[in-house]
Write an enzyme that holds these catalytic residues in place. Structure first.
Site, PDB file in Angstrom:
ATOM      1  CD  GLN A  97       8.525 -20.664   9.742  1.00  0.00           C
ATOM      2  OE1 GLN A  97       9.655 -20.408  10.114  1.00  0.00           O
ATOM      3  NE2 GLN A  97       7.841 -21.676  10.217  1.00  0.00           N
ATOM      4  CG  HIS A  99      11.546 -15.759  10.411  1.00  0.00           C
ATOM      5  ND1 HIS A  99      10.952 -16.560  11.346  1.00  0.00           N
ATOM      6  CD2 HIS A  99      11.959 -16.586   9.426  1.00  0.00           C
ATOM      7  CE1 HIS A  99      11.014 -17.821  10.941  1.00  0.00           C
ATOM      8  NE2 HIS A  99      11.622 -17.855   9.783  1.00  0.00           N
ATOM      9  CD  GLU A 134      14.454 -19.491   8.697  1.00  0.00           C
ATOM     10  OE1 GLU A 134      14.011 -19.928   9.766  1.00  0.00           O
ATOM     11  OE2 GLU A 134      13.820 -19.541   7.630  1.00  0.00           O
ATOM     12  CG  HIS A 262      10.022 -18.571   4.751  1.00  0.00           C
ATOM     13  ND1 HIS A 262      10.169 -17.343   5.352  1.00  0.00           N
ATOM     14  CD2 HIS A 262      10.422 -19.480   5.683  1.00  0.00           C
ATOM     15  CE1 HIS A 262      10.655 -17.498   6.568  1.00  0.00           C
ATOM     16  NE2 HIS A 262      10.809 -18.784   6.802  1.00  0.00           N
ATOM     17  NE  ARG A 281       4.184 -21.925  13.865  1.00  0.00           N
ATOM     18  CZ  ARG A 281       4.860 -21.583  14.952  1.00  0.00           C
ATOM     19  NH1 ARG A 281       4.405 -20.618  15.724  1.00  0.00           N
ATOM     20  NH2 ARG A 281       5.975 -22.214  15.280  1.00  0.00           N
TER      21      ARG A 281
HETATM   22 ZN    ZN Z   1      11.602 -19.599   8.591  1.00  0.00          ZN
END
Ligand code: ZN
Length: 396
Positions: A97, A99, A134, A262, A281
């Site tokens: 994925q 972001h 993240e 990642h 995705r």
């Molecule tokens: Zn992620």
């Protein structure tokens, strides 16, 4: 009046890729039905909001008295709890994925709203207007893919993979080994039609165990063989040739930047992120892949291996992991019998990793064991930690 300190009851997400034993064993969270315990969520996200011991939702407690729970700064800047803390236990790989950046998320969310695409539609890319940086902190050995490899390495691995279907594309990348050609190479792989993809995957898988000529090749082909068991016709089978494979030892952490592809592969860790659900995705998934939107949201810059792991700064009893965003801070504290105290500047969530610790504010005192967590209101101003053990401190 809102309690300034209270224990949390948290939501378990039983996603299919989760481990049915790791969260149970490591954090003492019961699993009577032997379900995959993929994630435990600590926060106020609508898809899995924590509760206090009386069963009131954390989001409700915050809404009733945001000045006490969040404090003036967080209330004004974010209007809610800006971060979500998770325990995550991956038995099988999660989807690859990317972001979006904050700007792309704001634009994309607005556009899809204007197009009247329901927020829960499978084709919807932007679930909210926020970015989703993240950090993951390893509790066990933790394997993941993060960021593009150096282009020379990508070329070497695709040469070893020896897929005739991709040889023309590979020649173009070799002729101009830069970000632009990497984007073209990636886009062309993602955009192959079903017949081309089937042929390329067939060529990739053939004699897979004999293809490696370098150590990195061996590692990548082993991972492809592993992915093939669960995703035999997925475009994500090529991802180990494109992305860095990284393994964190327990106690190490890495940051996952916006616009960087990642995937988590295996292991148990603590994850903290901005409160968002924006995921584009790129493989290892039966779900919708929007290739154009994915490419718009991807930086085709190799990530050097050394910059992937975060260096912790050790200050007395705590390890501080600095991140380049202000949605959250993440620290790991060791507690001793003489104790230490912390000033509170924002809402906080503490999660006990091991041992037996006591957290006290002026009014309350709560004992925590591994897997147990508390919420601390910004209005608490200060708290004491005492006992023997370790906890994670999440705040903003
Ligand atoms: Zn992620």
């Amino acid at each position: 009046m809102t309690d300034h300190l209270f224990k949390l009851n948290n939501v378990i997400q039983n996603y299919v890729w989760g481990s049915d034993s790791s969260i149970h064993y490591l954090f003492n969270i019961p699993n009577p039905d032997q379900l995959p315990q993929a994630e435990l969520w600590m926060g106020a996200h609508p898809s899995g909001c924590s509760k206090n011991q009386q069963g009131t939702l954390l989001s409700q407690i915050i809404d009733q008295d945001p000045a006490t729970a969040l404090g003036a700064y967080t209330q004004k800047r974010y209007a809610g709890l800006p971060f979500l803390l998770k325990i995550l236990a991956a038995e099988k790989p999660l989807s690859i994925q990317v972001h979006p950046s904050k700007t792309m998320a704001e634009q994309g969310f607005k556009l899809e709203n204007a197009q009247n695409i329901p927020v829960d539609a499978p084709s919807r890319n932007y679930k909210d207007a926020n970015h989703k940086p993240e950090l993951v902190y390893a509790v066990t050995f933790y394997q993941a893919m993060n960021g593009f490899r150096e282009i020379e390495e990508i070329i070497s691995l695709f040469e070893q993979a020896d897929c005739q279907t991709l040889s023309g594309l590979l020649e173009q990348l070799k002729a101009e080994p830069g970000a632009e050609q990497l984007q073209n190479f990636f886009a062309a792989i993602m955009n192959m039609n079903a017949a081309q993809k089937a042929m390329a995957v067939h060529e990739l898988i053939e004699n897979l165990d004999k293809k490696a000529r370098t150590h990195k090749g061996k590692e990548a082909f082993q991972l492809i063989a592993q992915f093939y068991l669960d995703y035999p016709d997925d475009i994500g089978l090529f991802s180990p040739l494109l992305l860095n494979i990284i393994e964190l030892a327990p106690g190490e952490a890495m940051f996952l930047d916006a616009q960087t592809p990642h995937a988590y592969i295996h292991g148990t860790g603590i994850e903290i992120m901005a409160s968002s659900d924006n995921v584009l995705r790129a493989g290892l998934t039966p779900k919708h892949i929007d290739v154009d939107e994915l490419i718009k949201n991807t930086k085709f810059q190799p990530s050097t291996f050394t910059e992937l792991k975060l260096k912790a700064q050790c200050i007395d009893h705590k390890k501080v992991f600095h991140v380049p965003v202000d949605d959250f801070n993440f620290e790991v504290h060791s507690v001793s019998s003489q104790g230490h105290s912390e000033f509170v500047r924002s809402p906080e969530i503490l999660l006990c990793l091991e041992g037996n610790i006591t957290i006290s504010t002026a009014q309350q005192s709560i004992e925590l064991q591994r897997g147990e967590s508390v919420f601390i209101c910004a209005a608490a101003h200060t708290y004491q930690c005492r006992g023997e053990g370790q906890f994670v401190r999440a705040f903003n």
